[in-house]
Write a protein that holds these residues in place. Structure first.
Motif, PDB file in Angstrom:
ATOM      1  N   ALA A  57      51.643   4.492  23.729  1.00 36.97           N
ATOM      2  CA  ALA A  57      52.514   4.060  24.820  1.00 36.97           C
ATOM      3  C   ALA A  57      51.703   4.084  26.113  1.00 36.97           C
ATOM      4  O   ALA A  57      51.110   5.106  26.461  1.00 36.97           O
ATOM      5  CB  ALA A  57      53.722   4.973  24.930  1.00 36.97           C
ATOM      6  N   ALA A  58      51.652   2.961  26.816  1.00 39.41           N
ATOM      7  CA  ALA A  58      50.842   2.844  28.033  1.00 39.41           C
ATOM      8  C   ALA A  58      51.670   2.200  29.130  1.00 39.41           C
ATOM      9  O   ALA A  58      52.688   1.553  28.878  1.00 39.41           O
ATOM     10  CB  ALA A  58      49.587   2.032  27.763  1.00 39.41           C
ATOM     11  N   ARG A  59      51.221   2.380  30.360  1.00 42.02           N
ATOM     12  CA  ARG A  59      51.883   1.783  31.515  1.00 42.02           C
ATOM     13  C   ARG A  59      50.931   0.825  32.216  1.00 42.02           C
ATOM     14  O   ARG A  59      49.707   0.954  32.110  1.00 42.02           O
ATOM     15  CB  ARG A  59      52.328   2.868  32.498  1.00 42.02           C
ATOM     16  CG  ARG A  59      53.373   3.831  31.956  1.00 42.02           C
ATOM     17  CD  ARG A  59      53.844   4.781  33.034  1.00 42.02           C
ATOM     18  NE  ARG A  59      54.883   5.685  32.572  1.00 42.02           N
ATOM     19  CZ  ARG A  59      55.527   6.541  33.339  1.00 42.02           C
ATOM     20  NH1 ARG A  59      55.232   6.606  34.639  1.00 42.02           N
ATOM     21  NH2 ARG A  59      56.469   7.335  32.843  1.00 42.02           N
ATOM     22  N   ILE A 100      47.613   5.926  30.954  1.00 37.56           N
ATOM     23  CA  ILE A 100      48.222   6.889  30.035  1.00 37.56           C
ATOM     24  C   ILE A 100      48.910   7.960  30.878  1.00 37.56           C
ATOM     25  O   ILE A 100      48.325   8.489  31.818  1.00 37.56           O
ATOM     26  CB  ILE A 100      47.159   7.539  29.129  1.00 37.56           C
ATOM     27  CG1 ILE A 100      46.399   6.464  28.336  1.00 37.56           C
ATOM     28  CG2 ILE A 100      47.802   8.539  28.179  1.00 37.56           C
ATOM     29  CD1 ILE A 100      45.200   7.008  27.590  1.00 37.56           C
ATOM     30  N   ASP A 101      50.144   8.281  30.541  1.00 39.81           N
ATOM     31  CA  ASP A 101      50.927   9.275  31.266  1.00 39.81           C
ATOM     32  C   ASP A 101      51.443  10.295  30.256  1.00 39.81           C
ATOM     33  O   ASP A 101      52.177   9.947  29.334  1.00 39.81           O
ATOM     34  CB  ASP A 101      52.095   8.594  31.990  1.00 39.81           C
ATOM     35  CG  ASP A 101      52.815   9.524  32.955  1.00 39.81           C
ATOM     36  OD1 ASP A 101      52.755  10.754  32.749  1.00 39.81           O
ATOM     37  OD2 ASP A 101      53.429   9.025  33.911  1.00 39.81           O
ATOM     38  N   ASN A 102      51.032  11.561  30.417  1.00 39.30           N
ATOM     39  CA  ASN A 102      51.477  12.567  29.451  1.00 39.30           C
ATOM     40  C   ASN A 102      52.771  13.262  29.854  1.00 39.30           C
ATOM     41  O   ASN A 102      53.194  14.230  29.220  1.00 39.30           O
ATOM     42  CB  ASN A 102      50.379  13.608  29.191  1.00 39.30           C
ATOM     43  CG  ASN A 102      50.035  14.448  30.411  1.00 39.30           C
ATOM     44  OD1 ASN A 102      50.750  14.433  31.408  1.00 39.30           O
ATOM     45  ND2 ASN A 102      48.927  15.170  30.337  1.00 39.30           N
ATOM     46  N   GLY A 103      53.390  12.790  30.944  1.00 36.55           N
ATOM     47  CA  GLY A 103      54.677  13.337  31.345  1.00 36.55           C
ATOM     48  C   GLY A 103      54.607  14.628  32.123  1.00 36.55           C
ATOM     49  O   GLY A 103      55.643  15.205  32.469  1.00 36.55           O
ATOM     50  N   GLU A 127      56.657  -9.557  22.484  1.00 37.62           N
ATOM     51  CA  GLU A 127      55.938  -8.478  23.163  1.00 37.62           C
ATOM     52  C   GLU A 127      54.454  -8.582  22.808  1.00 37.62           C
ATOM     53  O   GLU A 127      54.095  -8.668  21.636  1.00 37.62           O
ATOM     54  CB  GLU A 127      56.457  -7.110  22.742  1.00 37.62           C
ATOM     55  CG  GLU A 127      55.705  -5.963  23.430  1.00 37.62           C
ATOM     56  CD  GLU A 127      56.007  -4.596  22.841  1.00 37.62           C
ATOM     57  OE1 GLU A 127      55.609  -3.587  23.450  1.00 37.62           O
ATOM     58  OE2 GLU A 127      56.618  -4.537  21.759  1.00 37.62           O
ATOM     59  N   HIS A 128      53.604  -8.608  23.834  1.00 36.52           N
ATOM     60  CA  HIS A 128      52.163  -8.620  23.619  1.00 36.52           C
ATOM     61  C   HIS A 128      51.661  -7.182  23.557  1.00 36.52           C
ATOM     62  O   HIS A 128      51.942  -6.370  24.439  1.00 36.52           O
ATOM     63  CB  HIS A 128      51.455  -9.369  24.751  1.00 36.52           C
ATOM     64  CG  HIS A 128      51.675 -10.839  24.714  1.00 36.52           C
ATOM     65  ND1 HIS A 128      50.773 -11.715  24.141  1.00 36.52           N
ATOM     66  CD2 HIS A 128      52.713 -11.598  25.156  1.00 36.52           C
ATOM     67  CE1 HIS A 128      51.234 -12.942  24.247  1.00 36.52           C
ATOM     68  NE2 HIS A 128      52.408 -12.906  24.862  1.00 36.52           N
ATOM     69  N   ARG A 129      50.920  -6.884  22.502  1.00 36.87           N
ATOM     70  CA  ARG A 129      50.346  -5.552  22.339  1.00 36.87           C
ATOM     71  C   ARG A 129      48.835  -5.674  22.171  1.00 36.87           C
ATOM     72  O   ARG A 129      48.344  -6.006  21.084  1.00 36.87           O
ATOM     73  CB  ARG A 129      50.942  -4.840  21.130  1.00 36.87           C
ATOM     74  CG  ARG A 129      52.396  -4.434  21.286  1.00 36.87           C
ATOM     75  CD  ARG A 129      52.849  -3.618  20.084  1.00 36.87           C
ATOM     76  NE  ARG A 129      54.246  -3.220  20.190  1.00 36.87           N
ATOM     77  CZ  ARG A 129      54.892  -2.519  19.255  1.00 36.87           C
ATOM     78  NH1 ARG A 129      54.240  -2.143  18.158  1.00 36.87           N
ATOM     79  NH2 ARG A 129      56.147  -2.190  19.425  1.00 36.87           N
ATOM     80  N   GLU A 172      54.111  -1.122  26.185  1.00 36.56           N
ATOM     81  CA  GLU A 172      54.730  -0.667  27.435  1.00 36.56           C
ATOM     82  C   GLU A 172      56.197  -0.305  27.242  1.00 36.56           C
ATOM     83  O   GLU A 172      56.872   0.050  28.208  1.00 36.56           O
ATOM     84  CB  GLU A 172      54.605  -1.739  28.508  1.00 36.56           C
ATOM     85  CG  GLU A 172      53.191  -1.961  29.009  1.00 36.56           C
ATOM     86  CD  GLU A 172      53.150  -2.792  30.276  1.00 36.56           C
ATOM     87  OE1 GLU A 172      53.225  -2.204  31.376  1.00 36.56           O
ATOM     88  OE2 GLU A 172      53.051  -4.024  30.163  1.00 36.56           O
ATOM     89  N   ARG A 173      56.700  -0.378  26.033  1.00 37.71           N
ATOM     90  CA  ARG A 173      58.098  -0.023  25.803  1.00 37.71           C
ATOM     91  C   ARG A 173      58.302   1.465  26.013  1.00 37.71           C
ATOM     92  O   ARG A 173      57.440   2.291  25.703  1.00 37.71           O
ATOM     93  CB  ARG A 173      58.502  -0.403  24.384  1.00 37.71           C
ATOM     94  CG  ARG A 173      58.474  -1.908  24.113  1.00 37.71           C
ATOM     95  CD  ARG A 173      58.744  -2.196  22.655  1.00 37.71           C
ATOM     96  NE  ARG A 173      60.074  -1.732  22.256  1.00 37.71           N
ATOM     97  CZ  ARG A 173      60.472  -1.666  20.990  1.00 37.71           C
ATOM     98  NH1 ARG A 173      59.655  -2.016  20.008  1.00 37.71           N
ATOM     99  NH2 ARG A 173      61.685  -1.247  20.699  1.00 37.71           N
ATOM    100  N   SER A 174      59.453   1.844  26.559  1.00 35.87           N
ATOM    101  CA  SER A 174      59.769   3.247  26.800  1.00 35.87           C
ATOM    102  C   SER A 174      60.586   3.798  25.635  1.00 35.87           C
ATOM    103  O   SER A 174      61.038   3.060  24.764  1.00 35.87           O
ATOM    104  CB  SER A 174      60.550   3.406  28.104  1.00 35.87           C
ATOM    105  OG  SER A 174      61.765   2.675  28.050  1.00 35.87           O
ATOM    106  N   GLY A 175      60.747   5.112  25.628  1.00 36.02           N
ATOM    107  CA  GLY A 175      61.614   5.725  24.632  1.00 36.02           C
ATOM    108  C   GLY A 175      60.894   6.283  23.428  1.00 36.02           C
ATOM    109  O   GLY A 175      61.546   6.772  22.491  1.00 36.02           O
TER     110      GLY A 175
END
Length: 233
Positions: free
Chosen positions: A53-55, A72-75, A103-105, A127-130
């Motif tokens: 998961a990336a932003r 990359i975000d580890n929260g 969706e492009h990955r 870039e999907r969340s959740g």
């Protein structure tokens, strides 16, 4: 000669020890970069591929090849909880969503440390969340690690000897060139931000942009043939 043999024996023993480890369903994984970052990884032997998961995923051109910039975000709430990287694009993957959108990955290679095992992983960026865990390691990567016990959690801290980025293994280097060259005969084209058929001057140019320039609006039915209804060619 004896020193070389001894070094090879020690390296082989270290790899064997790492492969002998049994990992839990979730493990802390270190992305080997400068600086590095630790994220939670879910080890899923049933997953056919690995995902991160990336932003802020952005495609860009560098020396004639496509690259990807992502964060990359580890929260975490402390400094160092986010890391922005740039990597060569291996392949632009397309996933059709339930609502019919695409969706492009981008697929990139990253050096990771799981327990005592340093590996080069091919990761699809989404870039999907959740996602429960920002990193999912699938069968190809787990095959190089060892056994996974789904009843265990966070069994082995990453300890691969530092946070510096690892060199690409030969196999990864072959599939991850420093720059993705344009096919012969298409060198006159270059990625410049155009996305629509009306902006193209030929079918060959449209095919180049779809293949090498990241997400475009020229292949709506995702069949690999851009600008099918353009009457100019």
């Amino acid at each position: 000669m004896n020193r070389i043999v001894a070094a090879l024996v020690l390296a082989g023993a270290a790899i064997a020890a790492a492969r002998a480890d049994t990992y839990g369903r979730h493990e802390r994984v270190r992305v080997q970069a400068t600086p590095g970052i630790e994220i939670v990884g879910r080890l899923d032997p049933a997953a056919p591929a690995s995902l991160l998961a990336a932003r802020d995923v952005k495609y860009f051109n560098r020396q004639g090849g496509m690259w990807v910039r992502f964060t990359i975000d580890n929260g975490g709430v402390l400094a160092g909880s986010r890391l922005t990287l740039e990597r060569p694009l291996i392949r632009d993957q397309k996933r059709r969503q339930r609502d019919g959108s695409i969706e492009h990955r981008p697929l990139v290679a990253l050096a990771l440390c799981i327990g005592r095992a340093p590996i080069e992983a091919a990761l699809s960026l989404s870039e999907r969340s959740g996602y429960t865990a920002p990193l999912v390691l699938g069968a190809p990567e787990i095959a190089r690690l060892g056994a996974v016990d789904a009843a265990r959690e966070y069994t082995i801290e990453p300890s691969c000897g530092g946070s510096a980025e690892l060199p690409l293994a030969p196999a990864a280097a072959e599939r991850t060139p420093s720059a993705v060259p344009a096919p012969r005969g298409s060198r006159r084209f270059s990625c410049d931000g155009r996305q629509y058929c009306s902006q193209m001057n030929s079918r060959a140019e449209a095919e180049f942009f779809v293949a090498h320039c990241g997400p475009t609006q020229m292949d709506g039915d995702n069949d690999g043939i851009p600008c099918e209804n353009d009457s100019r060619w």
